[in-house]
Design a protein around this motif. Structure first.
Motif, short mmCIF file in Angstrom:
data_model
loop_
_atom_site.label_atom_id
_atom_site.label_comp_id
_atom_site.label_asym_id
_atom_site.label_seq_id
_atom_site.Cartn_x
_atom_site.Cartn_y
_atom_site.Cartn_z
N MET A 49 0.83 -1.20 0.00
CA MET A 49 0.00 0.00 0.00
C MET A 49 0.87 1.25 0.00
N GLY A 50 0.47 2.26 -0.78
CA GLY A 50 1.22 3.50 -0.87
C GLY A 50 0.83 4.52 0.18
N MET A 51 1.56 5.64 0.21
CA MET A 51 1.37 6.66 1.23
C MET A 51 -0.01 7.32 1.18
N ILE A 52 -0.47 7.65 -0.02
CA ILE A 52 -1.74 8.38 -0.13
C ILE A 52 -2.91 7.53 0.36
N VAL A 53 -3.02 6.33 -0.20
CA VAL A 53 -4.10 5.43 0.22
C VAL A 53 -3.96 5.09 1.71
N ALA A 77 0.36 -3.24 6.07
CA ALA A 77 0.04 -3.22 4.64
C ALA A 77 0.93 -2.27 3.85
N MET A 78 1.65 -1.38 4.54
CA MET A 78 2.47 -0.38 3.86
C MET A 78 3.69 -1.02 3.22
N LYS A 79 4.22 -0.36 2.20
CA LYS A 79 5.35 -0.90 1.45
C LYS A 79 6.64 -0.93 2.26
N SER A 80 6.78 -0.02 3.23
CA SER A 80 8.02 0.04 4.00
C SER A 80 7.74 0.52 5.41
N LYS A 94 7.30 4.40 5.51
CA LYS A 94 5.98 4.85 5.04
C LYS A 94 4.90 4.57 6.08
N SER A 95 5.01 3.44 6.77
CA SER A 95 4.02 3.14 7.81
C SER A 95 4.12 4.16 8.94
N GLN A 96 5.33 4.57 9.31
CA GLN A 96 5.50 5.55 10.37
C GLN A 96 4.99 6.92 9.96
N MET A 97 5.28 7.33 8.73
CA MET A 97 4.80 8.62 8.23
C MET A 97 3.28 8.64 8.14
N THR A 98 2.71 7.52 7.73
CA THR A 98 1.25 7.42 7.64
C THR A 98 0.60 7.60 9.00
N LEU A 99 1.18 7.03 10.04
CA LEU A 99 0.64 7.17 11.39
C LEU A 99 0.66 8.62 11.85
N VAL A 100 1.74 9.32 11.59
CA VAL A 100 1.83 10.72 12.00
C VAL A 100 0.80 11.57 11.26
N ILE A 101 0.68 11.36 9.95
CA ILE A 101 -0.31 12.09 9.16
C ILE A 101 -1.72 11.81 9.65
N ALA A 102 -1.99 10.54 9.97
CA ALA A 102 -3.33 10.16 10.44
C ALA A 102 -3.63 10.78 11.80
N GLY A 103 -2.64 10.88 12.67
CA GLY A 103 -2.85 11.51 13.98
C GLY A 103 -3.27 12.96 13.82
N ILE A 104 -2.56 13.69 12.96
CA ILE A 104 -2.91 15.09 12.72
C ILE A 104 -4.27 15.19 12.04
N GLY A 105 -4.52 14.32 11.05
CA GLY A 105 -5.79 14.34 10.35
C GLY A 105 -6.97 14.04 11.25
#
Length: 542
Positions: free
Chosen positions: A49-53, A260-263, A266-277
């Motif tokens: 899974m990519g960053m955007i999705v 599910a993330m590719k790396s 990316k999984s760590q960055m996704t978590l931070v973005i989701a927390g702010i979102g």
């Protein structure tokens, strides 16, 4: 109340659109894929899974109907207010803690569920016990989400709560069955966009309604929607903050996305973005709650008898009530779509979470080591359906949406948080895990649970102000560590003979327990005692 036909039409169109997106996502992922990849695709989306999705689906998982409706409910309710509405605030530290301390360990080891490291460390039967609080958490969460939607449809379009709950659960089950995590993820993107548009569109109309006073003025009324800090309940307040911050850490729905993330990065960055979102998406709900608290309901068409939603005991559904009576009908209908989207974005995740853990950690690892891919596929499908039934039943009888949402995190906070943290950073064993499990449950239930009319049988000092849930978690954690290391010492020193190692932890002299960090290395075939056969192996494919 008569059925509001335009609203019903919009709801049907929206549900058909969601289902179509789910089918498209499933087809896209199936195309050119090997049939034996079904279970991995369902549970962790093929790990590509990519960053955007990933960012959309991680955020949408937390921004559910219970989160949106429950936040407005607490801000509106006198005596609670914004002071007790901690969910939007603690989402950022919760997800950042997962990103820093847990995501890397889970992703580099290529686990599939949150129970994997626990089962590898404590054994297959302990894994089944630990599945129970995870299952209850998903049930309570799903029930809160469905209850939020049931109230919304009842208020805005006059649809019976029972019917709306059943229809919503069926739609979520159908596209989850077809496409697994990728269907869930792609529908999350659509749902999150609809939530944002619907709520932001409705806010200006609600703010400018003639019956609404300035929220800046009413914030400091007695009681105002800001709420008032009270030293008599500070212990209870701290308890709730810790539950929401740490209780979300052992959530399977989180790790479905992480894994599910590719790396790892990316999984760590996704978590931070989701927390702010998640925090940002909580702001409209806070404002809707403030608007409701600032409304003269006698000047609206809400109740011909002049009662407020609080007096009618309908403060649980205050957000849809605001949409229905403080915004024009077309805007209210769009707001309905937003709330329905919020519900669907989380209910599918909870369904997939519990069915994944059952088929893998309970059915396969514990009872059917040699289950075929096809067999596991059907087990997962059946479990998905069976899980939705009790969730819908609880939703129909629920009272407070927000209380039920808190309860789902409460369960894993007390029982699972000590277990997963110790496995990741210490060297525990089953001799510590088992007593810690039961002690945590007893101490938690001892404080009672008003949502299920369970009276306390342990009288903690300070009464309700004593943070007994955190106390239960801490005692469980200490028990796990002390008993684990005590057993390790006694076996290593030969004080207890190896033949009495009933849990086969291999702690006797000359033996060595395996840490989680050592379980799975790239391209390494390891012996997994939890599968019940010494010859059973599993290969990591990073």
């Amino acid at each position: 109340m008569a059925i509001f036909v335009p609203g019903l039409v919009v709801l049907v169109v929206f549900y058909l659109l969601i289902f179509a997106v789910g089918l498209w996502a499933a087809w896209k992922k199936w195309k050119g894929e090997e049939e034996d990849k079904y279970n991995e695709r369902q549970m962790v989306g093929g790990r590509d899974m990519g960053m955007i999705v990933g960012s959309f689906t991680m955020t949408a998982t937390w921004v559910g109907g219970a989160y949106i409706n429950g936040t407005a409910e607490y801000v509106y309710t006198p005596g609670l207010g914004l002071y007790w509405t901690q969910a939007p605030l603690v989402s950022i530290p919760c997800l950042i803690l997962v990103a820093i301390f847990f995501a890397k360990k889970m992703r580099t080891q290529n686990f599939t569920t949150i129970l994997d490291p626990l089962q590898y460390k404590f054994g297959r039967y302990m894994g089944v016990l630990l599945y129970i609080p995870a299952l209850l958490s998903d049930l309570f969460w799903s029930a809160a989400i469905l209850a939020a939607l049931g109230g919304t449809l009842s208020v805005i379009i006059g649809l019976d709560v029972l019917i709306s709950v059943i229809i919503s659960a069926c739609i979520a089950v159908l596209y989850t069955l077809v496409g697994g995590l990728y269907s869930v993820a792609y529908t999350d993107i659509l749902q999150l966009i609809v939530v944002l548009i619907g709520l932001m569109l409705a806010l200006p109309f609600a703010f400018t309604h003639p019956a609404v006073s300035s929220i800046a003025t009413t914030a400091y009324d007695s009681p105002g929607w800001l709420g008032t800090p009270d030293t008599a309940t500070i212990g209870l307040w701290i308890d709730f903050v810790l539950i929401l911050t740490l209780g979300g850490i052992p959530a399977q729905v989180l790790y479905q996305r992480v894994l599910a993330m590719k790396s790892v990065r990316k999984s760590q960055m996704t978590l931070v973005i989701a927390g702010i979102g998640t925090a940002i998406f909580g702001l409209p709900s806070i404002l809707f709650g403030a608007i409701a608290a600032s409304t003269d309901w006698n000047a609206t068409e809400y109740d011909s008898a002049g009662k407020s939603p609080l007096e009618n005991n309908e403060h649980y559904y205050i957000l849809p009530i605001v949409l229905r009576y403080l915004t024009p009908t077309p805007v209210a209908v769009i707001g309905l779509g937003a709330l329905a989207a919020a519900v669907m974005s989380s209910i599918d995740s909870a369904i997939l979470s519990s069915s994944s853990m059952f088929s893998r950690n309970v059915y396969q690892f514990t009872f059917r080591n040699k289950a075929s891919k096809r067999e596991l596929e059907w087990v997962m499908r059946c479990t998905t359906i069976c899980f939705a039934i009790p969730a819908a039943a609880i939703a129909i009888t629920v009272e407070s949406i927000q209380n039920l949402w808190y309860l789902c995190i409460d369960v894993v906070y007390v029982v699972l948080f000590p277990q997963i943290t110790s496995v990741m950073y210490l060297d525990p064993n089953t001799y510590g895990s088992l007593p810690a499990y039961f002690i945590g449950i007893i101490l938690r239930l001892g404080g009672g649970e008003p949502s299920f009319k369970l009276d306390p049988f342990i009288h903690y000092p300070g009464g309700l102000n004593f943070p007994f849930k955190t106390f239960a978690m801490v005692v469980s954690f200490i028990t796990l560590v002390v008993f684990s290391y005590a057993a390790k010492y006694l076996f290593e020193k030969g004080i207890i003979p190896e033949k009495y190692d009933i849990f086969q932890c291999k702690l006797a002299r000359g033996g060595r327990s395996i840490r989680i960090d050592e379980i799975m290395e790239p391209d390494h075939v390891y012996e997994n005692k939890t599968l019940g056969k010494e010859t059973e192996t599993e290969t990591s494919k990073l």
